[in-house]
Design a protein around this motif. Structure first.
Motif, PDB file in Angstrom:
ATOM      1  N   LYS A 278       0.737  -1.170   0.022  1.00 41.34           N
ATOM      2  CA  LYS A 278      -0.093  -0.016   0.001  1.00 41.34           C
ATOM      3  C   LYS A 278       0.875   1.120   0.062  1.00 41.34           C
ATOM      4  CE  LYS A 278      -4.122  -1.391  -0.126  1.00 41.34           C
ATOM      5  NZ  LYS A 278      -5.318  -0.924  -1.019  1.00 41.34           N
ATOM      6  N   ASN A 279       2.055   1.019  -0.101  1.00 38.76           N
ATOM      7  CA  ASN A 279       2.933   2.577  -0.221  1.00 38.76           C
ATOM      8  C   ASN A 279       3.546   2.436  -1.525  1.00 38.76           C
ATOM      9  OD1 ASN A 279       3.141   2.989   2.334  1.00 38.76           O
ATOM     10  ND2 ASN A 279       4.621   1.330   2.786  1.00 38.76           N
ATOM     11  N   HIS A 280       2.961   1.664  -2.667  1.00 43.32           N
ATOM     12  CA  HIS A 280       3.575   1.704  -3.894  1.00 43.32           C
ATOM     13  C   HIS A 280       2.994   2.730  -4.722  1.00 43.32           C
ATOM     14  CE1 HIS A 280       5.890  -2.529  -3.238  1.00 43.32           C
ATOM     15  NE2 HIS A 280       6.535  -1.691  -3.153  1.00 43.32           N
ATOM     16  N   LYS A 281       3.862   3.476  -5.659  1.00 39.88           N
ATOM     17  CA  LYS A 281       3.515   3.987  -6.678  1.00 39.88           C
ATOM     18  C   LYS A 281       3.609   3.375  -7.942  1.00 39.88           C
ATOM     19  CE  LYS A 281       5.564   8.134  -7.374  1.00 39.88           C
ATOM     20  NZ  LYS A 281       5.687   9.555  -7.805  1.00 39.88           N
ATOM     21  N   VAL A 282       2.758   2.987  -8.708  1.00 42.24           N
ATOM     22  CA  VAL A 282       2.803   2.061  -9.893  1.00 42.24           C
ATOM     23  C   VAL A 282       2.523   2.726 -11.170  1.00 42.24           C
ATOM     24  CG1 VAL A 282       1.951  -0.173 -10.690  1.00 42.24           C
ATOM     25  CG2 VAL A 282       1.882   0.217  -8.358  1.00 42.24           C
ATOM     26  N   LEU A 283       3.283   2.480 -12.193  1.00 45.80           N
ATOM     27  CA  LEU A 283       3.136   2.906 -13.437  1.00 45.80           C
ATOM     28  C   LEU A 283       2.600   1.883 -14.532  1.00 45.80           C
ATOM     29  CD1 LEU A 283       3.044   5.236 -15.769  1.00 45.80           C
ATOM     30  CD2 LEU A 283       5.455   4.541 -16.132  1.00 45.80           C
ATOM     31  N   GLU A 284       1.323   1.750 -14.872  1.00 45.15           N
ATOM     32  CA  GLU A 284       1.024   0.706 -16.023  1.00 45.15           C
ATOM     33  C   GLU A 284       0.849   1.516 -17.245  1.00 45.15           C
ATOM     34  OE1 GLU A 284      -2.813  -2.164 -16.303  1.00 45.15           O
ATOM     35  OE2 GLU A 284      -3.116  -0.095 -15.857  1.00 45.15           O
ATOM     36  N   ILE A 285       1.763   0.468 -18.471  1.00 42.81           N
ATOM     37  CA  ILE A 285       1.439   0.991 -19.504  1.00 42.81           C
ATOM     38  C   ILE A 285       0.430  -0.032 -20.331  1.00 42.81           C
ATOM     39  CG2 ILE A 285       2.707   1.544 -21.584  1.00 42.81           C
ATOM     40  CD1 ILE A 285       3.809   2.778 -19.236  1.00 42.81           C
ATOM     41  N   GLY A 286      -0.542   0.372 -21.075  1.00 43.88           N
ATOM     42  CA  GLY A 286      -1.565  -0.338 -21.557  1.00 43.88           C
ATOM     43  C   GLY A 286      -2.737  -0.730 -20.919  1.00 43.88           C
ATOM     44  N   THR A 287      -3.527   0.499 -20.724  1.00 40.02           N
ATOM     45  CA  THR A 287      -4.618   0.458 -19.560  1.00 40.02           C
ATOM     46  C   THR A 287      -5.755  -0.755 -20.246  1.00 40.02           C
ATOM     47  OG1 THR A 287      -4.618   2.805 -19.273  1.00 40.02           O
ATOM     48  CG2 THR A 287      -6.427   1.687 -18.480  1.00 40.02           C
ATOM     49  N   GLY A 288      -5.864  -0.566 -21.490  1.00 42.44           N
ATOM     50  CA  GLY A 288      -6.830  -1.749 -22.247  1.00 42.44           C
ATOM     51  C   GLY A 288      -8.082  -1.391 -21.492  1.00 42.44           C
ATOM     52  N   SER A 289      -8.591  -2.803 -21.128  1.00 45.03           N
ATOM     53  CA  SER A 289     -10.067  -2.717 -20.558  1.00 45.03           C
ATOM     54  C   SER A 289      -9.936  -2.070 -19.300  1.00 45.03           C
ATOM     55  CB  SER A 289     -10.310  -4.331 -20.495  1.00 45.03           C
ATOM     56  OG  SER A 289      -9.544  -4.923 -19.445  1.00 45.03           O
TER      57      SER A 289
END
Ligand code: SAH
Length: 214
Positions: free
Chosen positions: A78-89
């Motif tokens: 719960k401390n993580h900052k996440v980057l996602e590439i390809g949101t898609g659905s």
């Protein structure tokens, strides 16, 4: 889909626990997210099988095992900052939102980004920032990220994303090398990069400056 909760339990047993992913938080997240609302109505039931399915614009939602596997190697908290590439659905985004502190998700196809946003707003996911654009160059404004997940296949690890990954951070993505596609876990420690194959893969292409040409 009145009985989707039973379908989720079956899916969790058949494609997640029996394949060795037993993390209670990941299973809890998957249990809490109705998967059928991320696909067209005609695919509602199939969304609880382990197949990638079309989501329009020639793109696909990843199979559930792949989504769970990629999530598990990120070891989110719960401390993580996440980057996602390809949101898609937006389905993988929902899992990340459940397990991390903040999620930044980039999608190059505007309609998919807007649609996923409507669904995720409906699920009351509040820690997600939606970005429309080329995720192969990352998103400097919010860097560095503790974790990065790319759900589209690239011919190489995008350099801007390595730069935007925190030291000690983890990235997971499919790479196509020698015409073979595999999912890699990439770790950055004291500036050194290590990569390891964890499974074969079958993703759509990452199209962008640091991916495949469009
Ligand atoms: N995790 C998603 C997978 C979607 S498929 C899901 O489970 O639904 C991969 C997505 O990556 C597609 O929607 C595609 O449009 C997107 N994509 C491809 N290249 C991209 C890029 N350079 N930047 C952002 N998104 C990209």
């Amino acid at each position: 889909m009145a009985n989707y909760k039973n379908l989720i339990e079956k899916m969790i047993n058949s494609y997640i626990i029996s394949k060795g992913i037993c993390d209670a938080d990941i299973i809890g997240a998957i249990r809490s997210i109705p998967r059928h609302i991320f696909v067209e109505e005609s695919f509602s039931e199939l969304s609880y099988s382990d197949a990638p399915l079309p989501i329009g614009h020639k793109q696909t939602i990843s199979g559930i095992y792949t989504a769970a596997l990629m999530t598990s190697v990120l070891e989110l908290n719960k401390n993580h900052k996440v980057l996602e590439i390809g949101t898609g659905s937006g389905y993988q985004t929902a899992i990340l939102s459940n397990l991390a502190s903040e999620v930044y998700t980039i999608e190059r196809i505007r309609e998919l980004s807007l649609k996923s946003r409507t669904i995720l707003d409906g699920l009351n996911c509040k820690n997600i920032t939606f970005i429309i654009g080329d995720g192969s160059i990352g998103f400097k404004e919010y860097a560095p990220y503790d974790r990065i997940i790319i759900t589209a296949c690239s011919p190489e690890i995008p350099k801007p994303l390595l730069d935007q990954l925190k030291d000690g951070g983890v990235m997971v993505m499919p790479l196509e090398l020698d015409r073979k596609q595999n999912i890699y876990v990439i770790r950055k420690n004291s500036g050194k990069i290590e990569k390891k194959i964890i499974a074969p893969a079958n993703f759509v292409k990452l199209i962008g400056k640091s991916g495949f040409a469009g």
